[in-house]
Design an enzyme around this catalytic site. Structure first.
Site, PDB file in Angstrom:
ATOM      1  N   GLY A  12      -7.602 -32.834 -28.131  1.00 33.31           N
ATOM      2  CA  GLY A  12      -6.327 -32.368 -27.225  1.00 33.31           C
ATOM      3  C   GLY A  12      -6.713 -32.931 -25.835  1.00 33.31           C
ATOM      4  O   GLY A  12      -6.574 -32.271 -24.878  1.00 33.31           O
ATOM      5  N   VAL A  17      -6.089 -28.814 -20.474  1.00 38.37           N
ATOM      6  CA  VAL A  17      -7.454 -28.453 -20.121  1.00 38.37           C
ATOM      7  C   VAL A  17      -8.167 -29.680 -20.689  1.00 38.37           C
ATOM      8  O   VAL A  17      -9.344 -29.801 -20.220  1.00 38.37           O
ATOM      9  CB  VAL A  17      -7.736 -27.123 -21.123  1.00 38.37           C
ATOM     10  CG1 VAL A  17      -9.125 -26.744 -20.937  1.00 38.37           C
ATOM     11  CG2 VAL A  17      -7.045 -25.779 -20.503  1.00 38.37           C
ATOM     12  N   TYR A 138       0.468 -16.180 -32.224  1.00 38.45           N
ATOM     13  CA  TYR A 138      -0.333 -17.086 -31.468  1.00 38.45           C
ATOM     14  C   TYR A 138      -1.532 -16.233 -31.301  1.00 38.45           C
ATOM     15  O   TYR A 138      -2.729 -17.047 -31.630  1.00 38.45           O
ATOM     16  CB  TYR A 138       0.088 -17.357 -30.174  1.00 38.45           C
ATOM     17  CG  TYR A 138      -0.575 -18.668 -29.320  1.00 38.45           C
ATOM     18  CD1 TYR A 138      -0.707 -19.664 -29.475  1.00 38.45           C
ATOM     19  CD2 TYR A 138      -1.324 -17.867 -28.328  1.00 38.45           C
ATOM     20  CE1 TYR A 138      -1.868 -20.567 -29.140  1.00 38.45           C
ATOM     21  CE2 TYR A 138      -2.181 -18.738 -27.443  1.00 38.45           C
ATOM     22  CZ  TYR A 138      -2.284 -20.021 -27.910  1.00 38.45           C
ATOM     23  OH  TYR A 138      -3.137 -20.810 -27.038  1.00 38.45           O
ATOM     24  N   LEU A 168      -3.617 -20.614 -17.351  1.00 40.07           N
ATOM     25  CA  LEU A 168      -4.289 -21.802 -16.734  1.00 40.07           C
ATOM     26  C   LEU A 168      -3.043 -22.452 -15.880  1.00 40.07           C
ATOM     27  O   LEU A 168      -2.054 -22.445 -16.515  1.00 40.07           O
ATOM     28  CB  LEU A 168      -4.934 -22.521 -17.667  1.00 40.07           C
ATOM     29  CG  LEU A 168      -5.903 -22.096 -18.499  1.00 40.07           C
ATOM     30  CD1 LEU A 168      -6.433 -22.994 -19.401  1.00 40.07           C
ATOM     31  CD2 LEU A 168      -7.275 -21.926 -17.259  1.00 40.07           C
ATOM     32  N   ASP A 321       9.068  -8.901 -20.025  1.00 38.15           N
ATOM     33  CA  ASP A 321       7.853  -9.106 -19.110  1.00 38.15           C
ATOM     34  C   ASP A 321       6.708  -9.495 -19.920  1.00 38.15           C
ATOM     35  O   ASP A 321       5.834 -10.195 -19.013  1.00 38.15           O
ATOM     36  CB  ASP A 321       7.799  -7.773 -18.475  1.00 38.15           C
ATOM     37  CG  ASP A 321       8.319  -7.427 -17.175  1.00 38.15           C
ATOM     38  OD1 ASP A 321       8.941  -8.368 -16.460  1.00 38.15           O
ATOM     39  OD2 ASP A 321       8.720  -6.202 -16.501  1.00 38.15           O
TER      40      ASP A 321
END
Length: 366
Positions: A12, A17, A138, A168, A321
């Site tokens: 990745g 990141v 996830y 992030l 939310d």
């Protein structure tokens, strides 16, 4: 201990990141780095991943590759998020073990914690309550990944450490209006609304040529562009964001996250991540964050002030939310020798500058 000659595979390495970790390693003098783009190596393909490890034989692995997205994407594509992340983790961590990789760093997410976890959230809160529904698939995949690292380290003595970063943002972020995280989405929405407010359609067209929205780009008619942006709450006189604005969030600059990750990769062993006096070894992962939080409404106001949008900010309370509050306890991280450097105001300023620069550079090459 990894030497400057050690071969480090960053899975990745083009992502938010992963690219920051790659750059951080290079700046520290670690130049024997290996990366593969998605087109070069499909991490969902077990046979391809095995061939890659057979050929490259890395000494260390950073698993920063994942199928990620914001609240809308997590809610809508639940099967994709759990299936693809489990497959990526199974393939990369499994091949790392089979090929004798001694040091591995796995990147997860603080969404692994219960929706109503006591704040700030300690690593020990894992699996103590119900997960947030919108990103449950996830979260389950990431929990499985950290438990794989923990279990290989306990059973086989490997140095596989999992880190759980908070929200992030930073260079190479994803600004897709449907799939991006909260801060980059805010920046793009507010920027486009400002352009409409100032009747700067040329700037809007440049933006859409770089990042089309559901097939609409800068070559579409003004009517098509305005209608498509309005669908995402972007109008000349107002910006409408999801939810009520009341949830609290902690934000971490991606280059700070990279520095923390590399610090742990190079200086921390698995044995340093748990209390040796405990009968059961668990919760060996490490929270990566700032220990500071802001409401989504406060964050949006910071973005509006930075960009200079003069219109209204409205909220669509019919939309979810997400988790009410998600502040990490970073006591373990500090004990391991690392503290964050970039605060939220500086980070928003840096990210907006990076975003504008990207539009200008890409417009010149079109």
């Amino acid at each position: 201990m990894l030497s400057k000659e050690s071969k480090i595979y960053v899975a990745g390495h083009h992502g938010l990141v992963g690219s920051a970790i790659w750059n951080n390693l290079r700046e520290r003098g670690y130049t024997n780095l290996v990366g593969r783009s998605h087109s070069e190596l499909e991490l969902l393909d077990a046979a391809a991943v095995r061939r890659f490890f057979d050929e490259e034989k890395p000494d260390a692995v950073v698993l920063a590759a994942a199928h990620v997205g914001g609240i809308m994407a997590n809610f809508k594509y639940r099967a994709d998020f759990i299936y693809e992340n489990l497959q990526i983790q199974q393939n990369v961590i499994g091949e790392s073990f089979r090929h004798g990789v001694e040091k591995l760093l796995f990147l997860g997410s603080t969404c692994i914690y219960p929706r109503m976890a006591e704040q700030p959230i300690k690593e020990s809160a894992l699996l103590t309550g119900e997960l947030e529904y919108t990103n449950e698939p996830y979260a389950i995949a990431k929990i499985a990944g950290l438990k794989m690292c923990e279990s290989f380290s306990i059973q086989y003595g490997r140095n596989y450490i999992a880190v759980m970063p908070t929200n992030l943002y930073g260079p190479n972020d994803n600004f897709h209006l449907e799939n991006s995280h909260v801060l980059p989405a805010m920046i793009r929405k507010v920027y486009l609304a400002k352009c409409l407010n100032e009747n700067d359609l040329d700037a809007v067209r440049k933006d859409l040529n770089l990042r089309p929205v559901e097939g609409v780009n800068g070559r579409n008619s003004q009517k098509d562009i305005v209608e498509k942006l309005a669908k995402f709450g972007i109008e000349a006189e107002k910006v409408t964001l999801w939810g009520t604005g009341s949830p609290l969030r902690e934000f971490l600059w991606s280059e700070d996250m990279a520095d923390a990750s590399v610090h742990i990769l190079l200086n921390v062993d698995f044995k340093d991540t748990f209390n040796p006096n405990e009968k059961e070894v668990r919760n060996c992962h490490v929270n990566i964050g700032t220990g500071e939080e802001f409401t989504i409404r406060e964050t949006a106001k910071k973005v509006i002030d930075e960009i200079g949008f003069l219109g209204k900010l409205e909220w669509d309370s019919s939309k979810p939310d997400g988790t009410p509050r998600k502040l990490t306890d970073v006591t373990k991280l500090h004990r391991l020798g690392w503290h964050h450097r970039v605060n939220i105001d500086e980070g928003i300023h840096r990210l907006y500058e990076w975003y504008l620069k990207g539009i200008c550079i890409n417009h010149q090459t079109i």
